[in-house]
Design an enzyme around this catalytic site. Sequence first.
Site, PDB file in Angstrom:
ATOM      1  N   ASP A  75      -4.760  -1.500 -17.226  1.00 44.92           N
ATOM      2  CA  ASP A  75      -4.355  -2.479 -16.223  1.00 44.92           C
ATOM      3  C   ASP A  75      -2.833  -2.542 -16.273  1.00 44.92           C
ATOM      4  OD1 ASP A  75      -3.791  -4.615 -14.615  1.00 44.92           O
ATOM      5  OD2 ASP A  75      -5.019  -6.072 -15.708  1.00 44.92           O
ATOM      6  N   ALA A  99      -1.800   1.882  -7.066  1.00 46.18           N
ATOM      7  CA  ALA A  99      -1.254   1.121  -5.942  1.00 46.18           C
ATOM      8  C   ALA A  99      -2.328   0.268  -5.293  1.00 46.18           C
ATOM      9  CB  ALA A  99      -0.647   2.064  -4.903  1.00 46.18           C
ATOM     10  N   TYR A 100      -1.894  -0.813  -4.696  1.00 44.91           N
ATOM     11  CA  TYR A 100      -2.740  -1.647  -3.836  1.00 44.91           C
ATOM     12  C   TYR A 100      -2.433  -1.218  -2.409  1.00 44.91           C
ATOM     13  CZ  TYR A 100      -4.822  -5.970  -1.902  1.00 44.91           C
ATOM     14  OH  TYR A 100      -5.595  -6.884  -1.221  1.00 44.91           O
ATOM     15  N   THR A 140       6.544   3.650  -0.107  1.00 48.06           N
ATOM     16  CA  THR A 140       5.918   3.922   1.184  1.00 48.06           C
ATOM     17  C   THR A 140       6.908   3.826   2.343  1.00 48.06           C
ATOM     18  OG1 THR A 140       4.247   3.075   2.744  1.00 48.06           O
ATOM     19  CG2 THR A 140       5.265   1.487   1.286  1.00 48.06           C
ATOM     20  N   ASP A 141       6.570   4.483   3.448  1.00 46.43           N
ATOM     21  CA  ASP A 141       7.349   4.342   4.680  1.00 46.43           C
ATOM     22  C   ASP A 141       7.225   2.933   5.268  1.00 46.43           C
ATOM     23  OD1 ASP A 141       4.612   5.008   5.143  1.00 46.43           O
ATOM     24  OD2 ASP A 141       5.063   5.480   7.233  1.00 46.43           O
ATOM     25  N   TYR A 164       2.127  -6.010   2.487  1.00 47.96           N
ATOM     26  CA  TYR A 164       2.005  -4.738   1.778  1.00 47.96           C
ATOM     27  C   TYR A 164       3.371  -4.070   1.652  1.00 47.96           C
ATOM     28  CZ  TYR A 164       1.255   0.283   1.192  1.00 47.96           C
ATOM     29  OH  TYR A 164       1.335   1.582   0.757  1.00 47.96           O
ATOM     30  N   LYS A 168       5.656  -3.352  -1.828  1.00 47.88           N
ATOM     31  CA  LYS A 168       6.156  -2.038  -2.232  1.00 47.88           C
ATOM     32  C   LYS A 168       7.679  -2.044  -2.381  1.00 47.88           C
ATOM     33  CE  LYS A 168       3.876   1.191  -2.662  1.00 47.88           C
ATOM     34  NZ  LYS A 168       3.135   1.710  -3.857  1.00 47.88           N
ATOM     35  N   TRP A 189       1.500   8.347   5.112  1.00 49.23           N
ATOM     36  CA  TRP A 189       0.251   8.887   5.661  1.00 49.23           C
ATOM     37  C   TRP A 189      -0.395   9.923   4.725  1.00 49.23           C
ATOM     38  CZ3 TRP A 189       1.034   9.682  11.677  1.00 49.23           C
ATOM     39  CH2 TRP A 189       1.289   8.440  12.263  1.00 49.23           C
TER      40      TRP A 189
END
Length: 327
Positions: A75, A99-100, A140-141, A164, A168, A189
Amino acid sequence: MKLLITGANGQLGQDLQKECKRRGIQYIATDYLEGSTLHEAPGADESCDVSRGATYEPNPNQPICQSANQLLHLDITDLKSVRETVLQTNPDAIINCAAYNAVDKAEEDWKNAFLVNAIGPKNLAIAANEIGIPLMHFSTDYVFDGKKGSSYFVWDEPKPLSKYGQSKLYGEQLVSLFPNRIFIVRLSWVFGTGNTNFVKKILEWSKGKNELKIVADQISSPAYTVDLSSTIIDLLETKAYGIYHMANTGYCSRYEWAKYILELTGWKGKIIPVKSSDFKTAAQRPEFSAMNTFPLKETIGYELPEWKDATHRFMVSLQEVHNESSW
């Protein structure tokens, strides 16, 4: 080299393990496993000669296996557990694939999103810093609002539209507090054989239908986990720490991607381009979040294959998995 891979049961984590085996790199595979400290990974091949427990050690006299037999429970939101795992396994580097990714759910379940996407990576950065090893963390983008009108560079200012994306971005900020040996790699993606993704959804949605409505105002770059995994190891070996954008070359809309996917299958139906506003979602998506990968090529010496080539290879791999001669 020995790697500690977190989130190893996800799309990227699974292909990263395969790439490690292909290169003969030792690794420890970990993931969050409810109610267990050790768990057999789905699809494990019991005939493969991989060590019991969570560590893969290359054996040149044995064939390459497709997955590790077991995953070690970790965890990453528990700093004590992270420290203990890092000390016990003593890796040369950590690659955080945990990742969530439930974009819409994160609007309400934001606390868990921030725990996994920000506090967890910070814990890994703390542990990595304490023993002086590199950490590669993925973002992430969706940290961008998509309103620039052209591809984003690594130095462009993030402006996330969703919880989200905010989680990030906060993860990036927290791991950046430990700058000496940190890679932050933004992906977009992502698709691969491991879990559900846009390609698999399109194939499923098209079954028994002759019409599909796909959004045409969301544009980014598909990123195939097979290509990512190889590039990740190459980047890690450079020790050229910093922020990078990583995706297959080129970009497309969701509509264009779906059209190409279904052209490969020979599907005879009709795809209708629609606006994002035609679908009600809890989280807002960026419209144009394609990322310019400079200076990735300048660092590792090559660009990733074009997105159509990557999609085609993935479709072929799905055919092989399902033993289908055609779609």
